[in-house]
Design a protein around this motif. Sequence first.
Motif, PDB file in Angstrom:
ATOM      1  N   UNK A 100     -47.985 -39.076 -10.230  1.00 40.46           N
ATOM      2  CA  UNK A 100     -48.282 -39.309  -8.812  1.00 40.46           C
ATOM      3  C   UNK A 100     -49.555 -40.117  -8.606  1.00 40.46           C
ATOM      4  N   UNK A 101     -50.416 -40.158  -9.611  1.00 39.89           N
ATOM      5  CA  UNK A 101     -51.686 -40.893  -9.578  1.00 39.89           C
ATOM      6  C   UNK A 101     -52.508 -40.566  -8.330  1.00 39.89           C
ATOM      7  N   UNK A 102     -52.579 -39.254  -8.034  1.00 37.94           N
ATOM      8  CA  UNK A 102     -53.351 -38.804  -6.877  1.00 37.94           C
ATOM      9  C   UNK A 102     -54.834 -38.711  -7.193  1.00 37.94           C
ATOM     10  N   UNK A 103     -55.144 -38.439  -8.449  1.00 33.94           N
ATOM     11  CA  UNK A 103     -56.537 -38.371  -8.866  1.00 33.94           C
ATOM     12  C   UNK A 103     -56.630 -38.452 -10.377  1.00 33.94           C
ATOM     13  N   UNK A 104     -57.817 -38.697 -10.850  1.00 40.38           N
ATOM     14  CA  UNK A 104     -58.161 -38.594 -12.268  1.00 40.38           C
ATOM     15  C   UNK A 104     -59.297 -37.589 -12.355  1.00 40.38           C
ATOM     16  N   UNK A 105     -59.743 -37.294 -13.570  1.00 38.53           N
ATOM     17  CA  UNK A 105     -60.778 -36.265 -13.729  1.00 38.53           C
ATOM     18  C   UNK A 105     -62.050 -36.567 -12.944  1.00 38.53           C
ATOM     19  N   UNK A 106     -62.456 -37.811 -12.881  1.00 35.27           N
ATOM     20  CA  UNK A 106     -63.712 -38.156 -12.202  1.00 35.27           C
ATOM     21  C   UNK A 106     -63.492 -39.047 -10.990  1.00 35.27           C
ATOM     22  N   UNK A 107     -62.315 -39.006 -10.401  1.00 32.34           N
ATOM     23  CA  UNK A 107     -61.987 -39.966  -9.351  1.00 32.34           C
ATOM     24  C   UNK A 107     -62.792 -39.802  -8.065  1.00 32.34           C
ATOM     25  N   UNK A 108     -63.400 -38.648  -7.830  1.00 29.17           N
ATOM     26  CA  UNK A 108     -64.265 -38.523  -6.651  1.00 29.17           C
ATOM     27  C   UNK A 108     -65.619 -39.187  -6.914  1.00 29.17           C
ATOM     28  N   UNK A 109     -66.025 -39.240  -8.167  1.00 31.64           N
ATOM     29  CA  UNK A 109     -67.295 -39.875  -8.543  1.00 31.64           C
ATOM     30  C   UNK A 109     -67.098 -41.341  -8.900  1.00 31.64           C
ATOM     31  N   UNK A 110     -65.972 -41.652  -9.534  1.00 33.48           N
ATOM     32  CA  UNK A 110     -65.653 -43.018  -9.959  1.00 33.48           C
ATOM     33  C   UNK A 110     -64.279 -43.390  -9.420  1.00 33.48           C
ATOM     34  N   UNK A 111     -64.210 -43.780  -8.139  1.00 31.78           N
ATOM     35  CA  UNK A 111     -62.903 -44.036  -7.504  1.00 31.78           C
ATOM     36  C   UNK A 111     -62.164 -45.209  -8.158  1.00 31.78           C
ATOM     37  N   UNK A 112     -60.852 -45.187  -7.982  1.00 27.28           N
ATOM     38  CA  UNK A 112     -60.005 -46.252  -8.541  1.00 27.28           C
ATOM     39  C   UNK A 112     -59.208 -46.964  -7.440  1.00 27.28           C
ATOM     40  N   UNK A 113     -59.658 -46.853  -6.228  1.00 23.09           N
ATOM     41  CA  UNK A 113     -58.993 -47.515  -5.094  1.00 23.09           C
ATOM     42  C   UNK A 113     -59.985 -48.456  -4.398  1.00 23.09           C
ATOM     43  N   UNK A 114     -59.475 -49.594  -3.934  1.00 23.10           N
ATOM     44  CA  UNK A 114     -60.243 -50.538  -3.132  1.00 23.10           C
ATOM     45  C   UNK A 114     -61.519 -51.021  -3.827  1.00 23.10           C
ATOM     46  N   UNK A 115     -61.404 -51.401  -5.094  1.00 20.24           N
ATOM     47  CA  UNK A 115     -62.536 -51.912  -5.861  1.00 20.24           C
ATOM     48  C   UNK A 115     -62.212 -53.305  -6.382  1.00 20.24           C
ATOM     49  N   UNK A 116     -63.269 -54.073  -6.654  1.00 19.95           N
ATOM     50  CA  UNK A 116     -63.039 -55.361  -7.294  1.00 19.95           C
ATOM     51  C   UNK A 116     -62.603 -55.098  -8.732  1.00 19.95           C
ATOM     52  N   UNK A 117     -61.928 -56.059  -9.328  1.00 19.68           N
ATOM     53  CA  UNK A 117     -61.220 -55.869 -10.599  1.00 19.68           C
ATOM     54  C   UNK A 117     -62.118 -55.368 -11.729  1.00 19.68           C
ATOM     55  N   UNK A 118     -63.301 -55.931 -11.904  1.00 24.11           N
ATOM     56  CA  UNK A 118     -64.162 -55.543 -13.030  1.00 24.11           C
ATOM     57  C   UNK A 118     -64.615 -54.086 -12.896  1.00 24.11           C
ATOM     58  N   UNK A 119     -65.040 -53.705 -11.691  1.00 25.64           N
ATOM     59  CA  UNK A 119     -65.479 -52.327 -11.460  1.00 25.64           C
ATOM     60  C   UNK A 119     -64.303 -51.361 -11.609  1.00 25.64           C
ATOM     61  N   UNK A 120     -63.139 -51.761 -11.116  1.00 25.78           N
ATOM     62  CA  UNK A 120     -61.931 -50.941 -11.252  1.00 25.78           C
ATOM     63  C   UNK A 120     -61.616 -50.682 -12.724  1.00 25.78           C
ATOM     64  N   UNK A 121     -61.703 -51.716 -13.544  1.00 31.12           N
ATOM     65  CA  UNK A 121     -61.406 -51.569 -14.970  1.00 31.12           C
ATOM     66  C   UNK A 121     -62.350 -50.560 -15.622  1.00 31.12           C
TER      67      UNK A 121
END
Length: 166
Positions: A34-55
């Motif tokens: 479902x990709x609702x979250x990852x272990x640190x997704x509240x601290x290191x989000x994976x939505x609405x980021x530029x490509x390098x930061x997202x990676x």
Amino acid sequence: MTDHLDRRPLISAGTLLGIGMGGFVDGILFHQLLQLHNMLSAKLPVRDLEARKLAVHLEINMFWDGLFHVFTWVMTAIGIALLWHAVRLQNVPLTTRTFVGSLSLGWGLFNLVEGVIDHHILHIHHVTETSNHLIWDLAFLGAGMGLILVGWYLIHFDNGYKKGET
């Protein structure tokens, strides 16, 4: 050798297996499918980021998701070892109700402990990384409590062993 029946080895094994299975369901369903979250997704989000930061965020989250899966694998492996030990003991009544209750108890404990620590104390991730995450986090805790109560009921009211003996 005593004839005293002892369900504790089966309950311990089932509880650890339930913790492991609950963790695997959480990791596989919520993190991967479902990709609702990852272990640190509240601290290191994976939505609405530029490509390098997202990676970078994805790499860090994937590493911590991997450590999470190591934990669930270890709990499952220990649970299997304990189950192997339990089934070899003559005085352990092998009842489905106690075993399924123990699995439910373990899964519920996983949800409760992981939910309280990760969602509410550390705030490292939530069930959904949205503005209304609290309702989802509380539902996760409620599911954990429900699983614990079902597990307790099944274990406590198992008629497949002699009453009055542990």
